[in-house]
Design an enzyme around this catalytic site. Structure first.
Site, PDB file in Angstrom:
ATOM      1  N   ARG A 192      -3.680 -14.609 -12.255  1.00  0.00           N
ATOM      2  CA  ARG A 192      -2.815 -13.567 -12.773  1.00  0.00           C
ATOM      3  C   ARG A 192      -3.597 -12.315 -13.148  1.00  0.00           C
ATOM      4  NH1 ARG A 192      -0.462 -16.453 -16.541  1.00  0.00           N
ATOM      5  NH2 ARG A 192      -1.667 -15.583 -18.276  1.00  0.00           N
ATOM      6  N   LYS A 217       5.425   4.729  -2.728  1.00  0.00           N
ATOM      7  CA  LYS A 217       5.598   5.971  -1.980  1.00  0.00           C
ATOM      8  C   LYS A 217       4.314   6.333  -1.222  1.00  0.00           C
ATOM      9  CE  LYS A 217       9.501   6.265  -4.495  1.00  0.00           C
ATOM     10  NZ  LYS A 217      10.058   5.147  -5.276  1.00  0.00           N
TER      11      LYS A 217
END
Length: 398
Positions: A68, A219
């Protein structure tokens, strides 16, 4: 080295941004003789013995500890993003831009605090403030994106702990006085967070001004419309709070997604230049169309905040909007439906062009927006002459 990589290892601090994009995050111990850090897929990291485990537990952010907390694939991307922001302490990766915003706000605010949120912010940001933060007892006050530092200072109270900026706004593209607002906030001990997705650090180095810079890496960093990813890059102090909150909330990012984002990052500079050139060509063409009432692009004279864009930014990206001369939703739909090179879909920043009907008026609180037919447009890396021809035939169908 974990997700705060970039602050104390061999880096590319002496290079210009285009070179940093290529070199940053490619430590030899991570690449091991190949060009790109490979994909490390792991949940369990093994220790040589109990003494090794005990030593690692004293500083679990210093190296391999548990899946993690990442591995070299994630660390490489985080380090590269950090090196693009001189003065940053580190970067945390998130599974989306919205997750980066939400967890950063949770890290820096507590019940009883007040948040000043720019009224041009991304709609999921607004929803998070109106739901999760409200339930936690954190008040949100929206402010006009065209307000100067003095006007925003007048809104601050002793409960105001954070000012959130998004410049330009991703629907209406107002440019804020980020340096002025950030300086005012720092003088009052108020944290500042900027959604810098439109510009990226290449066009606006945000950490020179604000405490935390957030990117929807989905993006321009990824650039290929195939990965959801976010990041928060922070100064020392806020970074520790952002990192701790992310870890306690169980935040983690897929190594495959981090690999694809790192690959996209290497070409972000050249892609942004193409996005900018194509978008300006299309925007100028749209300005001359009788069917268009106005073009809303920060780099165009007369647009809200253009002077600030000219002062503060190193260029423009590919996202802007235009308003049709007639407030006719049916005509807007015919226009968009007639396009062949523009997809209809959310997000932006990929190689393909997109067109989307937008209606900001219902969600704005501080400034009345016209209810005209607005179209948000993202110019990809296609030849702008082909995009203009596609728009020309679509206008003919109006």
């Amino acid at each position: 080295m974990n997700d705060d990589a970039g602050s104390d290892g061999p880096g590319s601090d002496g290079y210009r941004p285009a070179t940093k994009l290529v070199e940053a995050g490619r430590r030899k111990e991570w690449t091991r003789g190949i060009v790109n850090p490979p994909v490390w897929r792991a949940s369990t990291m093994l220790f040589d013995d109990c003494a090794h485990l005990k030593a690692a537990s004293k500083n679990p952010n210093a190296g391999l500890y548990y899946g993690r907390r990442g591995a070299p694939t994630q660390w490489s991307l985080a380090e590269a993003l950090t090196e693009l922001e001189p003065g940053a302490a580190g970067t945390i990766l998130y599974p989306s831009g919205t997750a980066a915003i939400a967890q950063t706000l949770l890290a820096l605010l507590k019940p009883g605090d007040e948040l000043l949120m720019v009224d041009s912010s991304y709609e999921p940001t607004r929803v998070f403030c109106a739901t999760i933060l409200k339930r936690m007892g954190i008040a949100t006050q929206f402010y006009d994106p065209l307000a100067d530092a003095g006007a925003i200072a007048a809104l601050c109270t002793e409960r105001t702990k954070l000012i959130f900026l998004e410049s330009p706004g991703s629907l209406t593209f107002e440019v804020q006085d980020v340096p002025g607002i950030a300086a005012m906030a720092r003088g009052r001990g108020i944290a500042t967070v900027l959604d810098n997705t439109w510009a990226t650090p290449l066009l606006f180095p945000a950490i020179a001004h604000v405490d935390v810079s957030i990117l929807a890496c989905t993006k321009y960093v990824v650039g290929h419309s195939d990965v959801m990813l976010g990041s928060a890059t922070a100064r020392p102090g806020p970074f520790e709070r952002v990192r701790t909150t992310a870890q306690r909330l169980g935040n983690c990012v897929s190594p495959d997604d981090a690999f694809l984002a790192a690959r996209g990052l290497r070409t972000m500079g050249v892609r942004l230049k193409q996005h900018e050139a194509g978008a300006l060509a299309v925007a100028r063409w749209l300005e001359a169309r009788p069917e268009v009432a106005r073009v809303i692009h920060p780099a165009i004279e007369g647009c809200p905040g253009h002077d600030l864009w000219k002062r503060d930014f190193l260029g423009a990206s590919g996202l802007f909007a235009f308003e049709l001369a007639r407030a006719d939703e049916a005509a807007r739909a015919r226009l968009i439906d007639s396009l062949s090179l523009f997809g209809i879909g959310f997000s932006w920043g990929g190689f393909e062009s997109l067109a989307l009907p937008i209606d900001p008026a219902p969600i704005r609180e501080t400034r009345t927006w016209p209810t005209g037919a607005l179209v948000r447009i993202h110019i990809g890396i296609e030849d702008p002459a082909d995009l203009i021809a596609d728009l020309d035939q679509a206008f003919a169908r109006l």
